[in-house]
Design a protein around this motif. Structure first.
Motif, PDB file in Angstrom:
ATOM      1  N   GLU A 153      27.226  50.082  14.912  1.00 25.48           N
ATOM      2  CA  GLU A 153      27.152  50.460  16.380  1.00 25.48           C
ATOM      3  C   GLU A 153      26.118  51.398  16.694  1.00 25.48           C
ATOM      4  N   ASN A 154      25.622  51.170  17.815  1.00 26.75           N
ATOM      5  CA  ASN A 154      24.417  52.027  18.177  1.00 26.75           C
ATOM      6  C   ASN A 154      24.754  52.091  19.761  1.00 26.75           C
ATOM      7  N   ILE A 155      25.519  53.367  19.792  1.00 31.55           N
ATOM      8  CA  ILE A 155      25.888  53.802  21.218  1.00 31.55           C
ATOM      9  C   ILE A 155      25.203  54.970  21.627  1.00 31.55           C
ATOM     10  N   GLU A 156      25.030  54.683  23.198  1.00 35.07           N
ATOM     11  CA  GLU A 156      24.225  55.736  23.956  1.00 35.07           C
ATOM     12  C   GLU A 156      25.285  56.360  24.670  1.00 35.07           C
ATOM     13  N   ASN A 157      25.480  57.607  25.179  1.00 32.22           N
ATOM     14  CA  ASN A 157      26.214  58.250  26.083  1.00 32.22           C
ATOM     15  C   ASN A 157      25.377  58.115  27.308  1.00 32.22           C
ATOM     16  N   VAL A 158      26.044  57.568  28.407  1.00 33.32           N
ATOM     17  CA  VAL A 158      25.532  57.603  29.755  1.00 33.32           C
ATOM     18  C   VAL A 158      26.618  58.383  30.835  1.00 33.32           C
ATOM     19  N   GLU A 159      26.078  59.699  31.044  1.00 37.48           N
ATOM     20  CA  GLU A 159      27.031  60.516  31.980  1.00 37.48           C
ATOM     21  C   GLU A 159      26.132  60.276  33.420  1.00 37.48           C
ATOM     22  N   LEU A 160      27.154  59.959  34.282  1.00 30.24           N
ATOM     23  CA  LEU A 160      26.600  59.602  35.628  1.00 30.24           C
ATOM     24  C   LEU A 160      27.503  60.688  36.789  1.00 30.24           C
ATOM     25  N   LEU A 161      26.991  60.619  37.887  1.00 29.50           N
ATOM     26  CA  LEU A 161      27.976  61.216  38.906  1.00 29.50           C
ATOM     27  C   LEU A 161      28.799  60.216  39.557  1.00 29.50           C
ATOM     28  N   PHE A 162      30.019  60.384  39.507  1.00 29.36           N
ATOM     29  CA  PHE A 162      31.031  59.466  39.898  1.00 29.36           C
ATOM     30  C   PHE A 162      30.532  58.520  41.060  1.00 29.36           C
ATOM     31  N   SER A 163      29.751  59.253  42.054  1.00 26.08           N
ATOM     32  CA  SER A 163      29.433  58.477  43.323  1.00 26.08           C
ATOM     33  C   SER A 163      28.344  57.303  42.727  1.00 26.08           C
ATOM     34  N   LYS A 164      27.482  57.758  41.756  1.00 25.72           N
ATOM     35  CA  LYS A 164      26.576  56.811  41.470  1.00 25.72           C
ATOM     36  C   LYS A 164      27.312  55.532  40.512  1.00 25.72           C
ATOM     37  N   ALA A 165      28.304  55.907  39.477  1.00 24.84           N
ATOM     38  CA  ALA A 165      29.004  54.967  39.077  1.00 24.84           C
ATOM     39  C   ALA A 165      29.648  53.927  39.935  1.00 24.84           C
ATOM     40  N   LEU A 166      30.122  54.435  41.022  1.00 26.22           N
ATOM     41  CA  LEU A 166      30.753  53.560  41.994  1.00 26.22           C
ATOM     42  C   LEU A 166      29.644  52.450  42.790  1.00 26.22           C
ATOM     43  N   GLU A 167      28.523  53.338  42.898  1.00 24.27           N
ATOM     44  CA  GLU A 167      27.140  52.338  43.460  1.00 24.27           C
ATOM     45  C   GLU A 167      26.799  51.448  42.399  1.00 24.27           C
ATOM     46  N   MET A 168      26.864  51.776  41.048  1.00 21.42           N
ATOM     47  CA  MET A 168      26.248  50.780  40.247  1.00 21.42           C
ATOM     48  C   MET A 168      27.145  49.605  40.071  1.00 21.42           C
ATOM     49  N   VAL A 169      28.848  49.668  40.175  1.00 22.49           N
ATOM     50  CA  VAL A 169      29.715  49.008  40.477  1.00 22.49           C
ATOM     51  C   VAL A 169      29.132  47.828  41.531  1.00 22.49           C
ATOM     52  N   LYS A 170      28.945  48.437  42.668  1.00 24.14           N
ATOM     53  CA  LYS A 170      28.526  47.625  43.892  1.00 24.14           C
ATOM     54  C   LYS A 170      27.503  46.849  43.717  1.00 24.14           C
ATOM     55  N   ASN A 171      26.157  47.588  42.941  1.00 19.25           N
ATOM     56  CA  ASN A 171      25.103  46.695  42.938  1.00 19.25           C
ATOM     57  C   ASN A 171      24.930  45.857  41.931  1.00 19.25           C
ATOM     58  N   GLY A 172      26.114  45.848  40.920  1.00 13.66           N
ATOM     59  CA  GLY A 172      26.091  45.085  39.737  1.00 13.66           C
ATOM     60  C   GLY A 172      25.319  45.624  38.607  1.00 13.66           C
ATOM     61  N   GLU A 173      25.142  47.012  38.302  1.00 11.83           N
ATOM     62  CA  GLU A 173      24.543  47.594  37.246  1.00 11.83           C
ATOM     63  C   GLU A 173      25.680  47.762  36.163  1.00 11.83           C
ATOM     64  N   ILE A 174      26.783  47.967  36.793  1.00 11.68           N
ATOM     65  CA  ILE A 174      28.269  48.096  35.971  1.00 11.68           C
ATOM     66  C   ILE A 174      28.840  46.775  36.202  1.00 11.68           C
ATOM     67  N   ARG A 175      29.174  46.004  35.016  1.00 10.58           N
ATOM     68  CA  ARG A 175      29.610  44.663  35.310  1.00 10.58           C
ATOM     69  C   ARG A 175      30.826  44.590  34.169  1.00 10.58           C
ATOM     70  N   ASP A 176      31.241  45.396  33.653  1.00 12.29           N
ATOM     71  CA  ASP A 176      32.324  45.419  32.590  1.00 12.29           C
ATOM     72  C   ASP A 176      33.702  45.644  33.335  1.00 12.29           C
ATOM     73  N   ALA A 177      34.621  44.757  33.263  1.00 15.04           N
ATOM     74  CA  ALA A 177      35.880  44.745  34.127  1.00 15.04           C
ATOM     75  C   ALA A 177      36.782  45.780  33.529  1.00 15.04           C
ATOM     76  N   LYS A 178      36.949  46.311  32.359  1.00 14.49           N
ATOM     77  CA  LYS A 178      37.717  47.339  32.185  1.00 14.49           C
ATOM     78  C   LYS A 178      37.196  48.652  32.702  1.00 14.49           C
ATOM     79  N   THR A 179      35.872  48.740  32.806  1.00 13.53           N
ATOM     80  CA  THR A 179      35.137  49.838  33.343  1.00 13.53           C
ATOM     81  C   THR A 179      35.437  50.062  34.946  1.00 13.53           C
ATOM     82  N   ILE A 180      35.176  48.747  35.290  1.00 15.31           N
ATOM     83  CA  ILE A 180      35.345  48.864  37.072  1.00 15.31           C
ATOM     84  C   ILE A 180      36.825  49.070  37.394  1.00 15.31           C
ATOM     85  N   LEU A 181      37.760  48.567  36.535  1.00 15.07           N
ATOM     86  CA  LEU A 181      39.234  48.632  36.856  1.00 15.07           C
ATOM     87  C   LEU A 181      39.210  50.381  36.505  1.00 15.07           C
ATOM     88  N   LEU A 182      38.968  50.947  35.713  1.00 10.99           N
ATOM     89  CA  LEU A 182      38.999  52.476  35.507  1.00 10.99           C
ATOM     90  C   LEU A 182      38.513  53.260  36.532  1.00 10.99           C
TER      91      LEU A 182
END
Length: 192
Positions: A153-182
């Protein structure tokens, strides 16, 4: 409606870390004729995932790592931003996600709230995901995280403003289903 199912045959196609099997079965709905169908089913075990959030900083803590299947299906780098997650072994889903949180993020949470269970891809995969949320704060960080070396495993932590994370879902930068659901759960429940 409860269809009648009769498994006629089962063939192992692959039996590595997980297994792939081919099933032939009879399927009959009420007042319908029997159908014989064949399906390949991937048994990978059940999993668990968590959305870590901080109310005071209005942030979420996600992870970034390479995912070969996404690379093979058009993700140019193969890197995926997602909620901390893991595969269940012999422990309970809650114990698993508390351990995975420590291994992947370095944060030690005492508890997690289960929000729901979902089948990931029910047409071909048996996996059931147990999804959790928990608050995190800087004083909970006990180690660097990054995952287990023996699991490559080579995992990097990514801390984001919640509003930024929601924007990343909208623009396709976050595409993982479980993450989008959460993230959507957190938005609907006004956790942040």
């Amino acid at each position: 409606m409860n269809p009648k199912i009769n498994i006629l045959s089962e063939e192992t196609l692959s039996d590595q870390k997980y297994n792939l099997r081919k099933f032939t079965f009879e399927y009959q709905e009420e007042k319908q004729e029997k159908q014989v169908q064949t399906r390949e089913v991937f048994h990978r075990g059940n999993g668990t995932a968590i959305l870590l959030y901080n109310k005071s900083t209005k942030t979420v803590l996600l992870t970034r790592q390479f995912r070969l299947p996404t690379y093979l299906n058009g993700n140019p780098t193969g890197m995926l931003i997602e909620a901390c997650a893991g595969t269940l072994d012999e422990e309970s889903p809650k114990d698993c996600i508390i351990r995975e949180t420590r291994e992947e993020t370095g944060y030690h949470i005492q508890d997690a709230e289960k929000v729901f269970e979902v089948y990931v891809s029910p047409g071909a995969v048996t996996e059931l995901m147990y999804l959790y949320v928990a608050e995190y704060s800087p004083e909970m960080k006990l180690s660097q995280g990054g995952g287990l070396e023996e699991e490559n495993e080579n995992i990097e932590n990514v801390e984001l403003l919640f509003s930024k994370a929601l924007e990343m879902v909208k623009n396709g930068e976050i595409r993982d289903a479980k993450t989008i659901l959460l993230l959507q759960y957190a938005q609907l429940q006004k956790l942040i």
